[in-house]
Design an enzyme around this catalytic site. Structure first.
Site, PDB file in Angstrom:
ATOM      1  N   LYS A  11      29.306  35.366   5.946  1.00  0.00           N
ATOM      2  CA  LYS A  11      29.989  34.059   5.903  1.00  0.00           C
ATOM      3  C   LYS A  11      28.970  32.937   5.699  1.00  0.00           C
ATOM      4  O   LYS A  11      29.180  32.036   4.887  1.00  0.00           O
ATOM      5  CB  LYS A  11      30.801  33.842   7.192  1.00  0.00           C
ATOM      6  CG  LYS A  11      32.030  34.742   7.250  1.00  0.00           C
ATOM      7  CD  LYS A  11      32.743  34.695   8.601  1.00  0.00           C
ATOM      8  CE  LYS A  11      33.886  35.727   8.609  1.00  0.00           C
ATOM      9  NZ  LYS A  11      34.581  35.816   9.886  1.00  0.00           N
ATOM     10  N   GLN A  67      34.495  34.303  15.993  1.00  0.00           N
ATOM     11  CA  GLN A  67      34.456  35.640  15.396  1.00  0.00           C
ATOM     12  C   GLN A  67      35.014  36.676  16.371  1.00  0.00           C
ATOM     13  O   GLN A  67      34.568  36.763  17.513  1.00  0.00           O
ATOM     14  CB  GLN A  67      33.004  35.979  15.016  1.00  0.00           C
ATOM     15  CG  GLN A  67      32.835  37.310  14.332  1.00  0.00           C
ATOM     16  CD  GLN A  67      33.470  37.355  12.945  1.00  0.00           C
ATOM     17  OE1 GLN A  67      33.427  36.389  12.201  1.00  0.00           O
ATOM     18  NE2 GLN A  67      34.074  38.490  12.618  1.00  0.00           N
ATOM     19  N   ASP A 118      40.737  29.817  10.435  1.00  0.00           N
ATOM     20  CA  ASP A 118      41.224  31.198  10.434  1.00  0.00           C
ATOM     21  C   ASP A 118      42.743  31.268  10.536  1.00  0.00           C
ATOM     22  O   ASP A 118      43.336  32.315  10.279  1.00  0.00           O
ATOM     23  CB  ASP A 118      40.603  31.972  11.609  1.00  0.00           C
ATOM     24  CG  ASP A 118      39.480  32.888  11.159  1.00  0.00           C
ATOM     25  OD1 ASP A 118      39.354  33.129   9.954  1.00  0.00           O
ATOM     26  OD2 ASP A 118      38.724  33.360  12.033  1.00  0.00           O
TER      27      ASP A 118
END
Ligand code: NAD
Length: 287
Positions: free
Chosen positions: A56, A100, A123
């Site tokens: 990322k 994460q 997200d």
């Protein structure tokens, strides 16, 4: 072989998308005199997570998005993670926040995700983001299912009117995937571990998105001729080879389109994270 088998090449599509996003990022910088900024919180030492976060960071740097990784030890308390997320939520230069997953078991991931403000939820895992998706009104949609839609769109596959089957009902893949397909006009069936006869649903589907997390548990014999197969699964087999949820052998002779593993949905997921960051950065400058 069906007259025209299409490989849904996520590696290629994501690199095209990243090219256009880097132009978008440059325009953003010119317009607002600052760089879109993505903040990733990682708790603990999960090796796969470390790799994903590295990918990322690299992808963000490639297109000119600033990314900052906040590394917390595996013994970090719920209060400590929450206060970091709340601090990032307040900071005006932060456009996107993600935590994460997975995080250590002593932490409550749902509660942490709920603290990410809708405007910064890159997200799309919070209840507000999922609710907005349900109302077809989302800002940023969960990156993997959003990447599947982008892939289908690139290859001009119109899902409207299709009988689509999604295998898996997780919050990060299956559920948002089903909603996206529904919003796009498909008739959607969601299969999961309690489904009575999964194979009969798959056999009749025009489009199957497989996100069960079971290595090669479907193969060419399960799909309708000419159907479209999207494989979200990603695993290493006993020879360390990367495989998906679908055995790829012979698919090209039977279905009309399929995404490979690796090089299908995986690269799209990262590209969509960058797209979501830029979208949220723009939205925040408008208010
Ligand atoms: P998960 O374990 O949270 O959910 C799996 C879902 O599949 C569950 O809802 C379960 O009911 C269903 N399921 C499991 N076994 C089944 C079976 N035999 N029959 C029918 N349904 C079954 O997993 P997830 O986070 O949704 O991820 C799914 C897969 O996608 C994993 O392999 C994961 O590694 C992969 N993944 C890939 C990307 C990517 O970018 N390529 C991103 C996220 C997840």
């Amino acid at each position: 072989m069906p007259p025209s088998f299409q490989l849904l090449d996520g590696k290629f599509v994501s690199s095209e998308l990243k090219k256009s996003l880097s132009v978008g990022v440059a325009e953003f910088k010119k317009l607002y005199g600052r760089t879109p900024s993505l903040h990733v919180v990682i708790v603990g030492q999960d090796p796969a997570s470390q790799i994903y976060v590295g990918h990322k960071e690299k992808a963000a740097a490639q297109i000119g998005i600033e990314s900052r990784v906040h590394r917390l030890s595996s013994t970090t308390t719920q209060t400590e993670v929450e206060s970091l997320v709340l601090q990032l939520a307040q900071e005006s230069h932060v456009d996107g926040i993600l935590v994460q997953m997975p995080i250590p078991k002593h932490l409550n991931s749902a509660r942490i995700n709920e603290l990410i403000p809708f405007e910064k939820d890159v997200d799309g895992f919070s209840s507000q983001a999922l609710g907005a998706l349900c109302l077809n009104n989302a800002k940023a949609v969960a990156c993997t299912p959003a990447g599947v839609m982008e892939l289908l769109d690139f290859y001009k596959i119109q899902v409207q009117g299709m009988d689509a089957v999604v295998i898996g009902r997780s919050t990060i893949v299956g559920k948002p995937m089903a909603l996206l397909l529904l919003n796009a006009g498909a008739t959607v069936t969601v299969c999961h571990t309690k489904t009575k006869d999964l194979y009969s649903h798959v056999r009749n589907a025009d489009l199957v998105v497989v996100a069960a997390g079971k290595p090669e548990f479907l193969n060419v014999s399960h799909f309708k001729k000419g159907s479209i197969v999207i494989d979200v699964g990603i695993h290493r087999d006993s020879n360390q080879k990367i495989v998906g949820d679908v055995k790829s052998e012979g698919l090209e002779k039977h279905v009309s389109a399929a995404s490979p593993v690796p090089g299908g949905v995986g690269p799209m997921t990262i590209a969509m994270l960058l797209k979501n960051t830029l979208t949220l950065a723009h939205d925040r400058m408008k208010v």
